[in-house]
Enzyme design. Structure first.
Site, mmCIF file in Angstrom:
data_model
loop_
_atom_site.group_PDB
_atom_site.id
_atom_site.type_symbol
_atom_site.label_atom_id
_atom_site.label_comp_id
_atom_site.label_asym_id
_atom_site.label_seq_id
_atom_site.Cartn_x
_atom_site.Cartn_y
_atom_site.Cartn_z
ATOM 1 N N ASP A 275 0.840 -1.199 0.000
ATOM 2 C CA ASP A 275 0.000 0.000 0.000
ATOM 3 C C ASP A 275 0.876 1.250 0.000
ATOM 4 O O ASP A 275 1.900 1.301 0.665
ATOM 5 C CB ASP A 275 -0.924 0.001 1.235
ATOM 6 C CG ASP A 275 -2.132 0.929 1.067
ATOM 7 O OD1 ASP A 275 -3.214 0.609 1.594
ATOM 8 O OD2 ASP A 275 -1.962 1.980 0.403
ATOM 9 N N HIS A 277 -0.328 4.620 0.408
ATOM 10 C CA HIS A 277 -0.964 5.850 0.873
ATOM 11 C C HIS A 277 -0.384 6.313 2.190
ATOM 12 O O HIS A 277 -0.220 5.538 3.107
ATOM 13 C CB HIS A 277 -2.465 5.637 1.010
ATOM 14 C CG HIS A 277 -3.057 5.271 -0.290
ATOM 15 N ND1 HIS A 277 -3.224 3.969 -0.678
ATOM 16 C CD2 HIS A 277 -3.419 6.024 -1.337
ATOM 17 C CE1 HIS A 277 -3.708 3.941 -1.901
ATOM 18 N NE2 HIS A 277 -3.828 5.163 -2.316
ATOM 19 N N SER A 328 -4.917 -4.362 1.878
ATOM 20 C CA SER A 328 -4.058 -4.073 3.044
ATOM 21 C C SER A 328 -4.635 -4.647 4.323
ATOM 22 O O SER A 328 -3.910 -4.862 5.300
ATOM 23 C CB SER A 328 -3.881 -2.558 3.174
ATOM 24 O OG SER A 328 -3.263 -2.061 2.005
HETATM 25 C C1 B12 Z 1 -9.114 10.873 -1.418
HETATM 26 C C2 B12 Z 1 -9.240 9.438 -1.933
HETATM 27 C C3 B12 Z 1 -8.390 9.016 -2.964
HETATM 28 C C4 B12 Z 1 -7.278 9.913 -3.485
HETATM 29 C C5 B12 Z 1 -6.088 9.913 -2.552
HETATM 30 C C6 B12 Z 1 -5.955 8.797 -1.613
HETATM 31 C C7 B12 Z 1 -4.865 9.035 -0.586
HETATM 32 N N1 B12 Z 1 -5.199 9.491 0.542
HETATM 33 O O1 B12 Z 1 -3.780 8.783 -0.814
HETATM 34 C C8 B12 Z 1 -7.014 9.288 -4.888
HETATM 35 C C9 B12 Z 1 -7.834 10.033 -5.900
HETATM 36 C C10 B12 Z 1 -5.573 9.306 -5.342
HETATM 37 C C11 B12 Z 1 -7.568 7.879 -4.686
HETATM 38 C C12 B12 Z 1 -7.248 6.819 -5.509
HETATM 39 C C13 B12 Z 1 -7.754 5.558 -5.332
HETATM 40 N N2 B12 Z 1 -8.710 5.172 -4.480
HETATM 41 CO CO1 B12 Z 1 -9.480 6.349 -3.196
HETATM 42 N N3 B12 Z 1 -10.300 7.323 -1.835
HETATM 43 C C14 B12 Z 1 -10.186 8.540 -1.404
HETATM 44 C C15 B12 Z 1 -11.234 8.892 -0.305
HETATM 45 C C16 B12 Z 1 -12.345 9.646 -0.976
HETATM 46 C C17 B12 Z 1 -10.695 9.667 0.923
HETATM 47 C C18 B12 Z 1 -9.428 9.025 1.526
HETATM 48 C C19 B12 Z 1 -8.584 10.103 2.174
HETATM 49 O O2 B12 Z 1 -7.591 10.513 1.662
HETATM 50 N N4 B12 Z 1 -9.021 10.573 3.323
HETATM 51 C C20 B12 Z 1 -8.319 11.644 4.023
HETATM 52 C C21 B12 Z 1 -7.204 11.037 4.888
HETATM 53 C C22 B12 Z 1 -6.537 12.096 5.688
HETATM 54 O O3 B12 Z 1 -7.875 10.165 5.796
HETATM 55 P P1 B12 Z 1 -7.391 8.667 6.076
HETATM 56 O O4 B12 Z 1 -6.449 8.200 5.048
HETATM 57 O O5 B12 Z 1 -8.602 7.856 6.319
HETATM 58 O O6 B12 Z 1 -6.604 8.828 7.476
HETATM 59 C C23 B12 Z 1 -7.247 9.194 8.657
HETATM 60 C C24 B12 Z 1 -7.727 7.999 9.499
HETATM 61 O O7 B12 Z 1 -8.012 6.863 8.750
HETATM 62 C C25 B12 Z 1 -6.637 7.815 10.520
HETATM 63 N N5 B12 Z 1 -5.474 6.976 10.177
HETATM 64 C C26 B12 Z 1 -4.958 6.733 8.963
HETATM 65 N N6 B12 Z 1 -3.876 5.947 9.059
HETATM 66 C C27 B12 Z 1 -3.683 5.695 10.385
HETATM 67 C C28 B12 Z 1 -2.720 4.926 11.070
HETATM 68 C C29 B12 Z 1 -2.806 4.839 12.475
HETATM 69 C C30 B12 Z 1 -1.779 4.038 13.216
HETATM 70 C C31 B12 Z 1 -3.834 5.509 13.175
HETATM 71 C C32 B12 Z 1 -3.899 5.419 14.648
HETATM 72 C C33 B12 Z 1 -4.818 6.272 12.495
HETATM 73 C C34 B12 Z 1 -4.717 6.348 11.106
HETATM 74 O O8 B12 Z 1 -6.202 9.140 10.773
HETATM 75 C C35 B12 Z 1 -6.172 9.863 9.535
HETATM 76 C C36 B12 Z 1 -6.444 11.332 9.794
HETATM 77 O O9 B12 Z 1 -7.623 11.521 10.484
HETATM 78 C C37 B12 Z 1 -11.663 7.430 0.126
HETATM 79 C C38 B12 Z 1 -13.090 7.305 0.653
HETATM 80 C C39 B12 Z 1 -13.130 7.708 2.147
HETATM 81 N N7 B12 Z 1 -14.056 8.485 2.445
HETATM 82 O O10 B12 Z 1 -12.331 7.325 2.934
HETATM 83 C C40 B12 Z 1 -11.471 6.640 -1.189
HETATM 84 C C41 B12 Z 1 -10.997 5.142 -1.072
HETATM 85 C C42 B12 Z 1 -10.000 5.008 0.019
HETATM 86 N N8 B12 Z 1 -10.369 4.900 -2.376
HETATM 87 C C43 B12 Z 1 -10.586 3.726 -2.801
HETATM 88 C C44 B12 Z 1 -10.051 3.178 -4.002
HETATM 89 C C45 B12 Z 1 -10.519 1.794 -4.401
HETATM 90 C C46 B12 Z 1 -9.114 3.894 -4.776
HETATM 91 C C47 B12 Z 1 -8.451 3.408 -6.078
HETATM 92 C C48 B12 Z 1 -7.966 1.987 -6.075
HETATM 93 C C49 B12 Z 1 -9.410 3.640 -7.257
HETATM 94 C C50 B12 Z 1 -8.781 3.341 -8.633
HETATM 95 N N9 B12 Z 1 -8.980 2.187 -9.130
HETATM 96 O O11 B12 Z 1 -8.133 4.220 -9.164
HETATM 97 C C51 B12 Z 1 -7.261 4.411 -6.191
HETATM 98 C C52 B12 Z 1 -5.980 3.844 -5.561
HETATM 99 C C53 B12 Z 1 -4.842 4.784 -5.694
HETATM 100 C C54 B12 Z 1 -3.528 4.065 -5.588
HETATM 101 N N10 B12 Z 1 -2.489 4.831 -5.559
HETATM 102 O O12 B12 Z 1 -3.463 2.860 -5.523
HETATM 103 C C55 B12 Z 1 -11.473 2.925 -1.850
HETATM 104 C C56 B12 Z 1 -10.617 1.952 -1.011
HETATM 105 C C57 B12 Z 1 -11.389 0.760 -0.474
HETATM 106 C C58 B12 Z 1 -11.060 -0.462 -1.245
HETATM 107 N N11 B12 Z 1 -12.030 -1.026 -1.803
HETATM 108 O O13 B12 Z 1 -9.944 -0.851 -1.338
HETATM 109 C C59 B12 Z 1 -12.130 4.035 -0.991
HETATM 110 C C60 B12 Z 1 -12.487 3.617 0.447
HETATM 111 C C61 B12 Z 1 -13.401 4.470 -1.748
HETATM 112 C C62 B12 Z 1 -14.538 3.421 -1.743
HETATM 113 N N12 B12 Z 1 -15.635 3.890 -1.401
HETATM 114 O O14 B12 Z 1 -14.388 2.314 -2.033
HETATM 115 N N13 B12 Z 1 -8.403 7.815 -3.634
#
Ligand code: B12
Length: 743
Positions: A275, A277, A328
């Site tokens: 992964d 991200h 993952s």
């Molecule tokens: C923005 C986004 C993208 C962006 C950027 C992703 C990134 N962050 O790098 C882009 C457009 C690039 C993208 C691409 C893809 N995405 Co996208 N994406 C999203 C989206 C809308 C938001 C994710 C995000 O960035 N959130 C903001 C960050 C800050 O939040 P976070 O990562 O969750 O982290 C927070 C918490 O989780 C926590 N946390 C995180 N890590 C850790 C670790 C510890 C130890 C702790 C305590 C807490 C913690 O704290 C953080 C801050 O509060 C989600 C849907 C969603 N609502 O979650 C789909 C999502 C994650 N994406 C998804 C998918 C499938 C993809 C793609 C594979 C689609 C494709 N075929 O192109 C690609 C993969 C890209 C790749 N490089 O492989 C799926 C993943 C689920 C799955 N089925 O695998 C989701 C869930 C959408 C869905 N509804 O299915 N994506």
């Protein structure tokens, strides 16, 4: 929302009554999981001058307390800005009302709320006179509370934010107070000058860190933990702290006394193998560092043994894993089992967009019995969870509480499994999404084969950015551009925008990123639930097959599969398209240039901007496909807003998203597109794309094509899918683990 036949619930009694009724209906009659229930028992405006409105805030707070006590697992939310509506136009007073209201509502058990993340005042910081007057109104403590606040309000009308910038009174305070103020408000302008002044006053440079700087950071940590301060501010505070420490380091080195600052604990952080991200992980890392934890960040795509080796080598107190895509989840189970096998017993923390409490309880925790495993929803909870798990006084109780909670979740999960009625694959296929192909001529693309974009115009992409997810990644909820003028989140969003826009302009002007993409079109026809792709119109030998999954919920509406949107072989010559785009080439280096200066804030913004540009590239390319490259909608003239609302014909489902949950389908797509050769995007062993700011998917042109969620699938479809993919059932179960309706 708490509505019933009589209308909106205004009193605490009515709110609890309606929520209890809904709770019973949901949990007892449709077996709806209580933990998925979120009540919004209506927040209404107070201090409106109408007497019966005076108790509205109390009614909400009391109702929240009762709901949390009487309706287990249900959560409470609310539109916080409503409570201060009668003071619209007087932002400082509105902010104070929000701060006081949330202070009491969170204490009563409120779980979430629609409120300005980055602009809530610090409760203790609200001028006493104003806070008392506001509290009188919020808690309805005095009959004349509203009049007194209305009289007082004009005194505080001046826009506090500006007051805060021009209000330099804090510069007259002693250096320790100046340092704390700079930290809490994220102001770097005087940090070196103040740190130097403090150093000259201190016996040893280390004392500046252990003294005023840590006091300031503890205030940030406490405020954040208490929900009185939010993400963008915290990450900005981290930047101030890092710049202060960077100034002191040479002096500490020179001193060579070798005394090091005692951290609250050492935490290994990593995005798991396969992964890529890291935004989420980086944000959590910064927040933990702010709270005096030593964070050893191993980066992305980190194999289990390297994570565990690092934990052993650094005598870490905890391990934190992050992941964004479903493959993952399995890797996290593996890391947990390896920690068990190698005899570790330190806490394991789980986070990331694809993780969940249920998955952690059902799949990860059972693999690691020697230590605790805790799911963390977001950065705002990380500090609280870690401090409880690491402090000797609370760690056993905290671990035991989570373990007990997860046992309950496993029981509920098992119960939930049994009850839901499902359709067999055969019946689901009989109920497929029917398209009448007679008389329909599938549009032929303007070209067949591939088209590459080596260096797509960043300025064009910047003009097509959907900004709402950008603000969401900073926990500022709202649609762009309204969010910038929103009377609740407006100021925080404007502050973030003011920091992000110049960075975006720099990225475009200095071509800091390179956007590369490839699009392709091929003759294709459906064959059952598969889509067969041909090299040419002869449609003789297939060159590839996309395997689609079909919905198996037992329902009256169609059980759709993506193959339903392509004409079956022999019915009409149809076509399919595909794409892979990235805007991430150059992102890592540019972000690192800020991180090296201790500016995680800008580094995280840069990474989030790359994501936005990648998403904009996918959107813009799809528009050109509809109008030019495939050309089935040549006269389409939609605004960006309409495009983001998907008001166009055809769809672009991405592997991994709900309509095609199987990430491995990217292998077929990438082979057909020659994506790696043409765009430099590589696939990891979990089928994540690198650079992370990348998107890939398929194109369907039929006007009836629509997005849907496959949902859970049964053994019959797993066996059928395995046969079609030429895999054995265990392989399919591994890649589709999150959507299996069994096991
Ligand atoms: C923005 C986004 C993208 C962006 C950027 C992703 C990134 N962050 O790098 C882009 C457009 C690039 C993208 C691409 C893809 N995405 Co996208 N994406 C999203 C989206 C809308 C938001 C994710 C995000 O960035 N959130 C903001 C960050 C800050 O939040 P976070 O990562 O969750 O982290 C927070 C918490 O989780 C926590 N946390 C995180 N890590 C850790 C670790 C510890 C130890 C702790 C305590 C807490 C913690 O704290 C953080 C801050 O509060 C989600 C849907 C969603 N609502 O979650 C789909 C999502 C994650 N994406 C998804 C998918 C499938 C993809 C793609 C594979 C689609 C494709 N075929 O192109 C690609 C993969 C890209 C790749 N490089 O492989 C799926 C993943 C689920 C799955 N089925 O695998 C989701 C869930 C959408 C869905 N509804 O299915 N994506």
């Amino acid at each position: 929302m708490a509505f019933d036949e009589q209308g909106q619930a205004d009193t605490a009694r009515r709110k609890v009554e309606i929520c209890t009724r809904a709770y019973k209906l949901l949990t007892e009659q449709v077996n709806f999981p209580p933990e998925d229930i979120i009540f919004d028992p209506n927040i209404f405006a107070i201090a409106t001058g109408i007497e019966e409105h005076n108790n509205y805030a109390i009614d909400f707070i009391e109702a929240t307390k009762a709901i949390k006590q009487q309706l287990p697992y249900a959560r409470v939310s609310g539109g916080v800005s409503n409570v201060s509506f009668s003071f619209r136009g007087n932002e400082p007073v509105r902010r104070a009302i929000h701060g006081v209201f949330l202070y009491h509502a969170i204490a009563a058990g409120m779980d979430m709320g629609i409120v300005n993340a980055g602009d809530l005042p610090v409760y203790d910081d609200i001028p006493r006179e104003l806070r008392d007057a506001v509290e009188d109104v919020v808690l309805n403590r005095r009959a004349d509370g509203t009049e007194r606040l209305v009289d007082l309000a004009p005194k505080y009308k001046g826009d506090k934010a500006e007051a805060r910038v021009v209000d330099l009174k804090w510069r007259d305070q002693p250096v320790a107070e100046r340092l704390a103020h700079g930290l809490v408000y994220g102001i770097t302008d005087w940090i070196v000058e103040d740190t130097e002044a403090a150093r000259l006053e201190a016996v040893r440079p280390l004392h500046v860190i252990e003294g005023p700087l840590m006091d300031g950071m503890n205030r940030v940590g406490d405020l954040f933990g208490a929900g009185k301060m939010f993400l963008p501010q915290v990450v900005k505070s981290a930047r101030v702290m890092k710049q202060a420490v960077a100034h002191l380091l040479p002096f500490m080195e020179a001193e060579k006394a070798g005394q090091v600052r005692e951290a609250n604990g050492k935490i290994i952080m990593a995005t798991v193998k396969g992964d890529v991200h890291d935004i989420g992980k980086n944000i959590v890392g910064v927040v933990l560092q702010c709270n005096n934890y030593d964070v050893i960040d191993l980066g992305v795509m980190v194999p289990a043994d390297r994570i565990i080796d690092a934990a052993v080598e650094h005598k870490a107190d905890a391990i934190g894993l992050s992941g964004l895509i479903t493959p993952s989840l399995d890797e996290m189970v593996f890391v947990a089992s390896e920690m068990q096998r190698r005899g570790l017993n330190i806490p394991l923390l789980i986070g990331g967009a694809t993780t969940s409490k249920t998955h952690t309880a059902v799949k990860i925790e059972p693999a690691y019995q020697a230590g605790s495993t805790t799911y963390v929803l977001d950065a705002s909870r990380a500090v609280g969870v870690v401090s409880h798990l690491l402090s000797p006084d609370t760690r056993d109780a905290a671990a035991a509480a989570t373990r007990a909670d997860y046992i309950k979740i496993r029981e509920q999960f098992a119960r939930g499994r049994e009850t839901r009625p499902r359709a067999s694959l055969a019946d689901a296929r009989k109920n497929s999404f029917a398209i009448d192909w007679t008389g329909y001529q599938p549009p032929k693309p303007s070209f067949l084969g591939l088209k590459t974009f080596d260096d797509y115009d960043l300025a064009e992409l910047a003009a097509n950015i959907d900004w709402s997810p950008f603000f969401q990644s900073w926990d500022l909820v709202g649609r762009y551009p309204q969010i910038l003028e929103d009377d609740v989140v407006g100021e925080a969003a404007r502050a973030l925008w003011a920091d992000a826009k110049p960075l975006l302009d720099q990225i475009v002007a200095e071509k800091r990123f390179t956007a590369k993409g490839v699009v392709g079109f091929w003759p294709a026809n459906a064959q059952g639930d598969d889509i067969v792709v041909y090299a040419d119109e002869a449609r003789a030998a297939p060159i590839a097959t996309f395997h689609t999954l079909r919905q198996q919920m037992d329902k009256s509406s169609a059980n759709s599969a993506l193959s339903d949107f392509i004409a079956p072989a022999g019915v009409a010559p149809d076509y399919i398209g595909g794409f892979a785009v990235t805007a991430g080439h150059g992102e890592t280096a540019f972000a690192a240039s800020f991180r090296e200066k201790g500016d995680d804030y800008s580094a995280i913004i840069v990474a989030a901007l790359a994501d936005r540009l990648a998403e904009a590239f996918a959107e813009r390319l799809h528009e050109r496909v509809r109008k030019e490259f495939w050309g089935y909608a040549p006269v389409e003239a939609l605004t960006l807003e309409d495009i983001l609302a998907e008001k166009y014909e055809g769809i672009r489902p991405a592997p991994g998203y709900p309509a095609q949950p199987d990430h491995t389908e990217k292998a077929t797509l990438f082979r057909l597109l020659e994506a790696t050769e043409r765009t430099g995007i590589t696939l990891t062993e979990s089928f994540a794309m690198f650079p992370a700011a990348a998107v890939s998917g398929l194109y369907f042109s039929h006007p009836k094509a629509h997005y849907f969620g496959v949902g859970k699938i049964d053994r019959d479809q797993v066996a059928d899918y395995a046969a079609r993919k030429g895999w054995d059932v265990t392989e399919v179960e591994r890649w589709l683990a999150p959507i299996l309706a069994y096991g």
